[in-house]
Design a protein around this motif. Structure first.
Motif, PDB file in Angstrom:
ATOM      1  N   SER A  54       0.808  -1.220   0.000  1.00  0.00           N
ATOM      2  CA  SER A  54       0.000   0.000   0.000  1.00  0.00           C
ATOM      3  C   SER A  54       0.842   1.271   0.000  1.00  0.00           C
ATOM      4  CB  SER A  54      -0.938   0.006   1.209  1.00  0.00           C
ATOM      5  OG  SER A  54      -0.210  -0.033   2.411  1.00  0.00           O
ATOM      6  N   GLN A  55       2.177   1.138  -0.022  1.00  0.00           N
ATOM      7  CA  GLN A  55       3.006   2.349   0.001  1.00  0.00           C
ATOM      8  C   GLN A  55       2.836   3.173  -1.274  1.00  0.00           C
ATOM      9  OE1 GLN A  55       7.341   1.881  -0.564  1.00  0.00           O
ATOM     10  NE2 GLN A  55       6.986  -0.323  -0.739  1.00  0.00           N
ATOM     11  N   PHE A  56       2.312   2.574  -2.340  1.00  0.00           N
ATOM     12  CA  PHE A  56       2.071   3.300  -3.580  1.00  0.00           C
ATOM     13  C   PHE A  56       0.629   3.800  -3.680  1.00  0.00           C
ATOM     14  CE2 PHE A  56       5.443   0.193  -4.685  1.00  0.00           C
ATOM     15  CZ  PHE A  56       6.457   1.099  -4.866  1.00  0.00           C
ATOM     16  N   GLY A  57      -0.128   3.626  -2.587  1.00  0.00           N
ATOM     17  CA  GLY A  57      -1.519   4.048  -2.602  1.00  0.00           C
ATOM     18  C   GLY A  57      -2.450   2.875  -2.828  1.00  0.00           C
ATOM     19  N   THR A  58      -3.730   3.096  -2.572  1.00  0.00           N
ATOM     20  CA  THR A  58      -4.721   2.027  -2.727  1.00  0.00           C
ATOM     21  C   THR A  58      -5.685   2.278  -3.885  1.00  0.00           C
ATOM     22  OG1 THR A  58      -6.115   3.138  -1.081  1.00  0.00           O
ATOM     23  CG2 THR A  58      -4.654   1.399  -0.283  1.00  0.00           C
ATOM     24  N   ASN A  59      -5.780   3.519  -4.364  1.00  0.00           N
ATOM     25  CA  ASN A  59      -6.688   3.830  -5.472  1.00  0.00           C
ATOM     26  C   ASN A  59      -5.988   3.605  -6.805  1.00  0.00           C
ATOM     27  OD1 ASN A  59      -8.612   4.629  -3.568  1.00  0.00           O
ATOM     28  ND2 ASN A  59      -7.824   6.713  -3.553  1.00  0.00           N
ATOM     29  N   LEU A  60      -5.515   2.387  -6.991  1.00  0.00           N
ATOM     30  CA  LEU A  60      -4.754   2.039  -8.189  1.00  0.00           C
ATOM     31  C   LEU A  60      -5.404   0.869  -8.912  1.00  0.00           C
ATOM     32  CD1 LEU A  60      -1.038   2.118  -6.944  1.00  0.00           C
ATOM     33  CD2 LEU A  60      -2.220   3.849  -8.283  1.00  0.00           C
ATOM     34  N   ILE A  61      -5.272   0.883 -10.221  1.00  0.00           N
ATOM     35  CA  ILE A  61      -5.685  -0.249 -11.047  1.00  0.00           C
ATOM     36  C   ILE A  61      -4.561  -0.538 -12.033  1.00  0.00           C
ATOM     37  CG2 ILE A  61      -7.331  -1.120 -12.751  1.00  0.00           C
ATOM     38  CD1 ILE A  61      -9.432   0.682 -11.543  1.00  0.00           C
ATOM     39  N   ALA A  62      -4.119  -1.781 -12.065  1.00  0.00           N
ATOM     40  CA  ALA A  62      -3.099  -2.203 -13.035  1.00  0.00           C
ATOM     41  C   ALA A  62      -3.808  -2.887 -14.204  1.00  0.00           C
ATOM     42  CB  ALA A  62      -2.106  -3.155 -12.389  1.00  0.00           C
ATOM     43  N   ILE A  63      -3.428  -2.509 -15.413  1.00  0.00           N
ATOM     44  CA  ILE A  63      -4.014  -3.079 -16.630  1.00  0.00           C
ATOM     45  C   ILE A  63      -2.910  -3.813 -17.370  1.00  0.00           C
ATOM     46  CG2 ILE A  63      -5.250  -2.585 -18.758  1.00  0.00           C
ATOM     47  CD1 ILE A  63      -5.843   0.221 -17.238  1.00  0.00           C
ATOM     48  N   GLN A  64      -3.078  -5.111 -17.537  1.00  0.00           N
ATOM     49  CA  GLN A  64      -2.060  -5.943 -18.162  1.00  0.00           C
ATOM     50  C   GLN A  64      -2.596  -6.574 -19.433  1.00  0.00           C
ATOM     51  OE1 GLN A  64      -0.929  -8.769 -15.159  1.00  0.00           O
ATOM     52  NE2 GLN A  64       0.169  -7.262 -13.924  1.00  0.00           N
ATOM     53  N   PRO A  65      -1.723  -6.816 -20.403  1.00  0.00           N
ATOM     54  CA  PRO A  65      -2.173  -7.475 -21.638  1.00  0.00           C
ATOM     55  C   PRO A  65      -2.478  -8.940 -21.387  1.00  0.00           C
ATOM     56  CG  PRO A  65       0.205  -7.225 -21.647  1.00  0.00           C
ATOM     57  CD  PRO A  65      -0.285  -6.499 -20.438  1.00  0.00           C
ATOM     58  N   GLY A  66      -3.454  -9.461 -22.109  1.00  0.00           N
ATOM     59  CA  GLY A  66      -3.822 -10.864 -21.943  1.00  0.00           C
ATOM     60  C   GLY A  66      -4.977 -11.013 -20.988  1.00  0.00           C
ATOM     61  N   VAL A 236     -15.461   2.668 -12.189  1.00  0.00           N
ATOM     62  CA  VAL A 236     -14.198   2.950 -12.866  1.00  0.00           C
ATOM     63  C   VAL A 236     -13.759   1.766 -13.713  1.00  0.00           C
ATOM     64  CG1 VAL A 236     -11.760   3.505 -12.531  1.00  0.00           C
ATOM     65  CG2 VAL A 236     -13.479   4.582 -11.069  1.00  0.00           C
ATOM     66  N   THR A 237     -13.844   0.556 -13.165  1.00  0.00           N
ATOM     67  CA  THR A 237     -13.414  -0.630 -13.932  1.00  0.00           C
ATOM     68  C   THR A 237     -14.318  -0.859 -15.137  1.00  0.00           C
ATOM     69  OG1 THR A 237     -14.693  -2.039 -12.412  1.00  0.00           O
ATOM     70  CG2 THR A 237     -12.344  -1.756 -11.949  1.00  0.00           C
ATOM     71  N   ARG A 238     -15.609  -0.590 -14.998  1.00  0.00           N
ATOM     72  CA  ARG A 238     -16.512  -0.744 -16.155  1.00  0.00           C
ATOM     73  C   ARG A 238     -16.155   0.241 -17.259  1.00  0.00           C
ATOM     74  NH1 ARG A 238     -20.672  -1.564 -12.183  1.00  0.00           N
ATOM     75  NH2 ARG A 238     -21.210   0.658 -12.292  1.00  0.00           N
ATOM     76  N   ALA A 239     -15.820   1.485 -16.869  1.00  0.00           N
ATOM     77  CA  ALA A 239     -15.460   2.489 -17.873  1.00  0.00           C
ATOM     78  C   ALA A 239     -14.164   2.109 -18.585  1.00  0.00           C
ATOM     79  CB  ALA A 239     -15.309   3.854 -17.204  1.00  0.00           C
ATOM     80  N   ILE A 240     -13.188   1.604 -17.835  1.00  0.00           N
ATOM     81  CA  ILE A 240     -11.914   1.180 -18.434  1.00  0.00           C
ATOM     82  C   ILE A 240     -12.140   0.022 -19.396  1.00  0.00           C
ATOM     83  CG2 ILE A 240      -9.656   0.162 -17.951  1.00  0.00           C
ATOM     84  CD1 ILE A 240      -9.707   1.655 -15.263  1.00  0.00           C
ATOM     85  N   THR A 241     -12.918  -0.955 -18.931  1.00  0.00           N
ATOM     86  CA  THR A 241     -13.190  -2.130 -19.768  1.00  0.00           C
ATOM     87  C   THR A 241     -13.888  -1.729 -21.067  1.00  0.00           C
ATOM     88  OG1 THR A 241     -13.368  -3.540 -17.800  1.00  0.00           O
ATOM     89  CG2 THR A 241     -14.343  -4.370 -19.840  1.00  0.00           C
ATOM     90  N   ALA A 242     -14.881  -0.862 -20.965  1.00  0.00           N
ATOM     91  CA  ALA A 242     -15.614  -0.428 -22.160  1.00  0.00           C
ATOM     92  C   ALA A 242     -14.702   0.310 -23.132  1.00  0.00           C
ATOM     93  CB  ALA A 242     -16.790   0.460 -21.745  1.00  0.00           C
ATOM     94  N   GLU A 259      -7.105  -2.281  -4.573  1.00  0.00           N
ATOM     95  CA  GLU A 259      -7.996  -2.423  -3.415  1.00  0.00           C
ATOM     96  C   GLU A 259      -8.433  -3.866  -3.237  1.00  0.00           C
ATOM     97  OE1 GLU A 259     -12.514  -1.002  -2.390  1.00  0.00           O
ATOM     98  OE2 GLU A 259     -11.161   0.503  -3.246  1.00  0.00           O
ATOM     99  N   LYS A 260      -8.825  -4.512  -4.339  1.00  0.00           N
ATOM    100  CA  LYS A 260      -9.253  -5.909  -4.258  1.00  0.00           C
ATOM    101  C   LYS A 260      -8.084  -6.811  -3.897  1.00  0.00           C
ATOM    102  CE  LYS A 260     -13.608  -5.493  -5.539  1.00  0.00           C
ATOM    103  NZ  LYS A 260     -14.041  -5.884  -6.875  1.00  0.00           N
ATOM    104  N   ALA A 261      -6.917  -6.520  -4.476  1.00  0.00           N
ATOM    105  CA  ALA A 261      -5.739  -7.337  -4.167  1.00  0.00           C
ATOM    106  C   ALA A 261      -5.382  -7.237  -2.685  1.00  0.00           C
ATOM    107  CB  ALA A 261      -4.565  -6.890  -5.034  1.00  0.00           C
ATOM    108  N   LEU A 262      -5.484  -6.026  -2.115  1.00  0.00           N
ATOM    109  CA  LEU A 262      -5.177  -5.842  -0.698  1.00  0.00           C
ATOM    110  C   LEU A 262      -6.193  -6.560   0.180  1.00  0.00           C
ATOM    111  CD1 LEU A 262      -4.088  -2.086  -0.586  1.00  0.00           C
ATOM    112  CD2 LEU A 262      -2.637  -4.089  -0.278  1.00  0.00           C
ATOM    113  N   GLU A 263      -7.465  -6.574  -0.243  1.00  0.00           N
ATOM    114  CA  GLU A 263      -8.488  -7.278   0.530  1.00  0.00           C
ATOM    115  C   GLU A 263      -8.201  -8.771   0.562  1.00  0.00           C
ATOM    116  OE1 GLU A 263     -12.256  -6.353  -1.109  1.00  0.00           O
ATOM    117  OE2 GLU A 263     -12.278  -4.269  -0.404  1.00  0.00           O
ATOM    118  N   VAL A 264      -7.874  -9.337  -0.595  1.00  0.00           N
ATOM    119  CA  VAL A 264      -7.575 -10.766  -0.658  1.00  0.00           C
ATOM    120  C   VAL A 264      -6.314 -11.078   0.154  1.00  0.00           C
ATOM    121  CG1 VAL A 264      -6.908 -12.659  -2.186  1.00  0.00           C
ATOM    122  CG2 VAL A 264      -8.696 -11.053  -2.887  1.00  0.00           C
ATOM    123  N   LEU A 265      -5.292 -10.241  -0.023  1.00  0.00           N
ATOM    124  CA  LEU A 265      -4.046 -10.457   0.704  1.00  0.00           C
ATOM    125  C   LEU A 265      -4.271 -10.352   2.212  1.00  0.00           C
ATOM    126  CD1 LEU A 265      -0.994 -10.906   0.484  1.00  0.00           C
ATOM    127  CD2 LEU A 265      -0.718  -8.427   0.350  1.00  0.00           C
TER     128      LEU A 265
END
Length: 399
Positions: A54-66, A236-242, A259-265
């Protein structure tokens, strides 16, 4: 039987059988010590890992190819019909609630400056990387907002690279070679430290377009996007996906919200902390068996005393309370000693090994003490009931 008499009778047995009482309480103390020590290390690890992520913040989304497949794992750039590009990153900047976007490419290259050579991590980035990853400049400025297709040969140094290649010098305006190409130093990042073994300070940052050329890559490895704290993650994720589906014609990318990754972790680490605490709790059960054994012996040894108490008018529930009180007092004193010992050992480990993350969760400490008292109560029930049901005449005959 008055309460002062009950307390005096309960404590007198400890004074009469000091060694036996000490060894009984010691079993509980060792169990509590194990629980506190293990949960302190587990909770320390929990907080350390979460703080690293979380040192880089929590309001982040990573978008990867594939697109992530059902068998698990990311298909990555080789499983994607179309890679993510600098143009995709630019298109995402204009979405609602999006604050900053950073295209990212990572590789390894050789640096040369001042007659020195160092192989290190090279990160291709955009001008918004400091805002996206909550990083700050030590001197100079970060990469400018250039046209991605006409990015200038400029570089920003990590703190360790600056120390290794330009020790005692001001590197701003100097030149270094990255993979044979000449770059001008325009800034130095503040020390960031390591993240799970990856040294953020032993890196240099160049424009993403030039990194694609340097590493001969067809597309970006990742796009990091930060969004407003007040925004709804699902929107936000719906807008990115669209937006990306419109550009690619299909969903051949994967979104990973921080945020989701931190919850699972966090959930996984909670389970680990509970598991190590449960392992220590096994010692508490062993201590409970010890109390059961000692209290059974105490009833046998004090049969005549019980008969005398009953003959003098003590009721069954009073005798029951007397022996249950002894069992609970033994376990409570052992629990308090275990708490002190466990916290002391945990803090001592942290003192001698500062890198070891240790944090004593006081909720676990309170639960451990309550568990110790409960185990003492449960272990003392059978002997106490046996003592309370003794016939006064038969008990006096044992004298």
């Amino acid at each position: 039987m008055r309460l002062p008499d009950l307390i005096r009778l309960t404590t007198s047995s400890f004074l009469a059988y000091r060694m036996r009482s000490f060894l009984t309480a010691l079993g509980i103390a060792i169990g509590i010590t194990a629980v506190i020590l293990l949960t302190s290390i587990g909770e320390g690890l929990h907080q350390f890992v979460l703080s690293e992520f979380s040192q880089f913040g929590t309001n982040l989304i990573a978008i990867q190819p594939g697109k992530t497949q059902t068998q698990g794992g990311n298909a990555g750039i080789f499983g994607s019909v179309r890679t993510i590009s600098l143009e995709d990153a630019e298109a995402l900047r204009h979405l609602p609630n999006v604050e900053y976007v950073n295209p990212s490419v990572t590789g390894n290259a050789e640096l040369r400056a001042n007659g020195k050579t160092r192989r290190t991590t090279v990160i291709g980035a955009g001008h918004n990387l400091p805002q996206v990853l909550s990083s700050r400049m030590q001197s100079g400025s970060f990469l400018p907002d250039d046209d991605p297709t006409q990015a200038r040969a400029q570089v920003v140094l990590g703190a360790k690279v600056r120390q290794e290649l330009f020790a005692g010098q001001n590197p701003l305006g100097s030149y270094l070679r990255i993979g044979g190409q000449r770059y001008r130093v325009i800034g130095v990042m503040e020390p960031k430290g390591q993240m799970l073994g990856f040294d953020m300070d032993d890196t240099v940052f160049i424009p993403a377009a030039r990194a694609l050329e340097l590493f001969n890559r067809p597309g970006l490895m990742e796009i990091q996007l930060s969004y407003k704290a007040s925004a709804d993650l699902n929107s936000v994720t719906r807008a990115i996906t669209a937006r990306l589906k419109d550009r690619h014609g299909r969903e051949d990318f994967t979104l990973i919200p921080q945020e989701k990754a931190l919850e699972v972790l966090g959930s996984v680490l909670d389970v680990i902390t509970f598991a190590v605490g449960a392992l220590g709790g096994i010692s508490l059960l062993v201590g409970g068996v010890g109390i059961l054994t000692i209290m059974t012996m105490a009833v046998s040894e004090r049969t005549a005393e019980i008969g005398l108490l009953r003959a003098l008018g003590a009721r069954e529930n009073q005798v029951l309370t007397l022996f249950l009180g002894e069992a609970m007092l033994l376990s409570a004193l052992g629990g308090l000693a275990g708490l002190a010992l466990g916290v002391g050992i945990a803090q001592g480990l942290h003192l001698f090994i500062p890198a070891l993350p240790v944090h004593t969760p006081w909720l676990f400490a309170v639960l451990a003490e309550l568990s110790a008292v409960s185990i003492g109560l449960a272990a003392g029930v059978i002997p106490a009931r046996r003592a309370a049901r003794l016939d006064p005449v038969d008990a006096l005959r044992t004298e």
